[in-house]
Design a protein around this motif. Structure first.
Motif, PDB file in Angstrom:
ATOM      1  N   UNK A  17     -50.951  44.577 -19.823  1.00  0.00           N
ATOM      2  CA  UNK A  17     -51.739  45.747 -19.469  1.00  0.00           C
ATOM      3  C   UNK A  17     -52.602  45.410 -18.275  1.00  0.00           C
ATOM      4  N   UNK A  18     -52.899  46.426 -17.484  1.00  0.00           N
ATOM      5  CA  UNK A  18     -53.836  46.275 -16.389  1.00  0.00           C
ATOM      6  C   UNK A  18     -54.939  47.316 -16.555  1.00  0.00           C
ATOM      7  N   UNK A  19     -56.130  46.848 -16.759  1.00  0.00           N
ATOM      8  CA  UNK A  19     -57.285  47.726 -16.892  1.00  0.00           C
ATOM      9  C   UNK A  19     -57.970  47.861 -15.539  1.00  0.00           C
ATOM     10  N   UNK A  20     -58.519  49.046 -15.293  1.00  0.00           N
ATOM     11  CA  UNK A  20     -59.258  49.302 -14.065  1.00  0.00           C
ATOM     12  C   UNK A  20     -60.622  49.874 -14.413  1.00  0.00           C
ATOM     13  N   UNK A  21     -61.582  49.596 -13.565  1.00  0.00           N
ATOM     14  CA  UNK A  21     -62.920  50.150 -13.753  1.00  0.00           C
ATOM     15  C   UNK A  21     -63.524  50.387 -12.381  1.00  0.00           C
ATOM     16  N   UNK A  22     -63.900  51.630 -12.131  1.00  0.00           N
ATOM     17  CA  UNK A  22     -64.447  52.007 -10.832  1.00  0.00           C
ATOM     18  C   UNK A  22     -65.898  52.429 -10.976  1.00  0.00           C
ATOM     19  N   UNK A  23     -66.717  51.919 -10.081  1.00  0.00           N
ATOM     20  CA  UNK A  23     -68.145  52.251 -10.071  1.00  0.00           C
ATOM     21  C   UNK A  23     -68.411  53.371  -9.076  1.00  0.00           C
ATOM     22  N   UNK A  24     -69.282  54.270  -9.460  1.00  0.00           N
ATOM     23  CA  UNK A  24     -69.688  55.357  -8.574  1.00  0.00           C
ATOM     24  C   UNK A  24     -71.193  55.567  -8.713  1.00  0.00           C
ATOM     25  N   UNK A  25     -71.747  56.399  -7.856  1.00  0.00           N
ATOM     26  CA  UNK A  25     -73.175  56.664  -7.934  1.00  0.00           C
ATOM     27  C   UNK A  25     -73.998  55.515  -7.399  1.00  0.00           C
ATOM     28  N   UNK A  26     -73.939  55.289  -6.110  1.00  0.00           N
ATOM     29  CA  UNK A  26     -74.667  54.202  -5.440  1.00  0.00           C
ATOM     30  C   UNK A  26     -74.168  52.832  -5.888  1.00  0.00           C
ATOM     31  N   UNK A  27     -72.886  52.560  -5.739  1.00  0.00           N
ATOM     32  CA  UNK A  27     -72.347  51.288  -6.213  1.00  0.00           C
ATOM     33  C   UNK A  27     -72.547  50.130  -5.250  1.00  0.00           C
ATOM     34  N   UNK A  28     -73.291  50.311  -4.158  1.00  0.00           N
ATOM     35  CA  UNK A  28     -73.491  49.209  -3.234  1.00  0.00           C
ATOM     36  C   UNK A  28     -74.346  48.135  -3.884  1.00  0.00           C
ATOM     37  N   UNK A  29     -74.267  46.945  -3.348  1.00  0.00           N
ATOM     38  CA  UNK A  29     -75.025  45.785  -3.834  1.00  0.00           C
ATOM     39  C   UNK A  29     -74.629  45.352  -5.237  1.00  0.00           C
ATOM     40  N   UNK A  30     -73.417  45.706  -5.669  1.00  0.00           N
ATOM     41  CA  UNK A  30     -72.940  45.188  -6.951  1.00  0.00           C
ATOM     42  C   UNK A  30     -72.601  43.722  -6.776  1.00  0.00           C
ATOM     43  N   UNK A  31     -73.070  42.905  -7.701  1.00  0.00           N
ATOM     44  CA  UNK A  31     -72.801  41.472  -7.634  1.00  0.00           C
ATOM     45  C   UNK A  31     -71.658  41.148  -8.589  1.00  0.00           C
ATOM     46  N   UNK A  32     -71.965  40.682  -9.779  1.00  0.00           N
ATOM     47  CA  UNK A  32     -70.908  40.345 -10.733  1.00  0.00           C
ATOM     48  C   UNK A  32     -70.256  41.596 -11.319  1.00  0.00           C
ATOM     49  N   UNK A  33     -68.963  41.491 -11.560  1.00  0.00           N
ATOM     50  CA  UNK A  33     -68.210  42.506 -12.297  1.00  0.00           C
ATOM     51  C   UNK A  33     -67.486  41.783 -13.420  1.00  0.00           C
ATOM     52  N   UNK A  34     -67.402  42.404 -14.560  1.00  0.00           N
ATOM     53  CA  UNK A  34     -66.857  41.679 -15.712  1.00  0.00           C
ATOM     54  C   UNK A  34     -66.197  42.638 -16.697  1.00  0.00           C
ATOM     55  N   UNK A  35     -65.405  42.037 -17.569  1.00  0.00           N
ATOM     56  CA  UNK A  35     -64.817  42.738 -18.708  1.00  0.00           C
ATOM     57  C   UNK A  35     -65.264  42.029 -19.983  1.00  0.00           C
ATOM     58  N   UNK A  36     -65.641  42.822 -20.953  1.00  0.00           N
ATOM     59  CA  UNK A  36     -65.964  42.346 -22.290  1.00  0.00           C
ATOM     60  C   UNK A  36     -65.033  43.061 -23.263  1.00  0.00           C
ATOM     61  N   UNK A  37     -64.943  42.530 -24.459  1.00  0.00           N
ATOM     62  CA  UNK A  37     -64.214  43.250 -25.497  1.00  0.00           C
ATOM     63  C   UNK A  37     -64.972  43.131 -26.808  1.00  0.00           C
ATOM     64  N   UNK A  38     -64.736  44.110 -27.641  1.00  0.00           N
ATOM     65  CA  UNK A  38     -65.434  44.173 -28.908  1.00  0.00           C
ATOM     66  C   UNK A  38     -64.451  44.464 -30.022  1.00  0.00           C
ATOM     67  N   UNK A  39     -64.408  43.551 -30.987  1.00  0.00           N
ATOM     68  CA  UNK A  39     -63.588  43.743 -32.176  1.00  0.00           C
ATOM     69  C   UNK A  39     -64.411  44.522 -33.192  1.00  0.00           C
ATOM     70  N   UNK A  40     -63.765  45.238 -34.101  1.00  0.00           N
ATOM     71  CA  UNK A  40     -64.514  46.014 -35.095  1.00  0.00           C
ATOM     72  C   UNK A  40     -65.523  45.163 -35.850  1.00  0.00           C
ATOM     73  N   UNK A  41     -66.751  45.612 -35.871  1.00  0.00           N
ATOM     74  CA  UNK A  41     -67.791  44.911 -36.610  1.00  0.00           C
ATOM     75  C   UNK A  41     -68.336  43.669 -35.940  1.00  0.00           C
ATOM     76  N   UNK A  42     -67.916  43.433 -34.699  1.00  0.00           N
ATOM     77  CA  UNK A  42     -68.335  42.223 -33.992  1.00  0.00           C
ATOM     78  C   UNK A  42     -69.114  42.595 -32.739  1.00  0.00           C
ATOM     79  N   UNK A  43     -69.774  41.626 -32.144  1.00  0.00           N
ATOM     80  CA  UNK A  43     -70.477  41.845 -30.894  1.00  0.00           C
ATOM     81  C   UNK A  43     -69.480  41.823 -29.738  1.00  0.00           C
TER      82      UNK A  43
END
Length: 114
Positions: A17-43
């Motif tokens: 799979x390929x996930x995409x994520x686009x920032x809008x609304x003054x997205x300049x000066x973004x430093x780190x970009x990341x992906x997290x995941x959450x399993x049911x009942x977990x952080x």
């Protein structure tokens, strides 16, 4: 900053799979970009992170079978995961840091069937 994630869905074990994520609304000066995941009942746990200089970090669970990349001109971060397994089933969230503030996307569900 608003984040819109896409690309989740149902995939068979061994697929990709390929996930995409686009920032809008003054997205300049973004430093780190990341992906997290959450399993049911977990952080939420970090899957992968990419700095503005394109230095990357991966969780051990996806290292070697995933690639995070970014396209600054489009304010977009991508995550490709190969050889998906049922244990990768989770809600995936994108995350960006801008000037010390963290922003989260709405999450996209990835379901891997065996």
């Amino acid at each position: 900053v608003q984040l819109q994630a896409s690309g989740g869905g149902l995939v068979q074990a061994g697929g990709s799979l390929r996930l995409s994520c686009t920032a809008s609304g003054a997205p300049f000066s973004i430093n780190n970009m990341a992906w997290y995941r959450q399993f049911p009942g977990k952080q939420r746990d970090l899957v992968a992170r990419i700095t503005r200089a394109e230095s990357t970090t991966y969780a051990d669970s996806v290292k070697g079978r995933s690639t995070i990349s970014r396209e600054n001109a489009r304010n977009t971060v991508y995550l490709e995961i190969n050889n998906l397994q049922p244990e990768d089933t989770a809600v995936y969230y994108c995350n960006v840091d801008k000037l010390g503030t963290t922003y989260w996307g709405q999450g996209t569900l990835v379901t891997v069937s065996s």
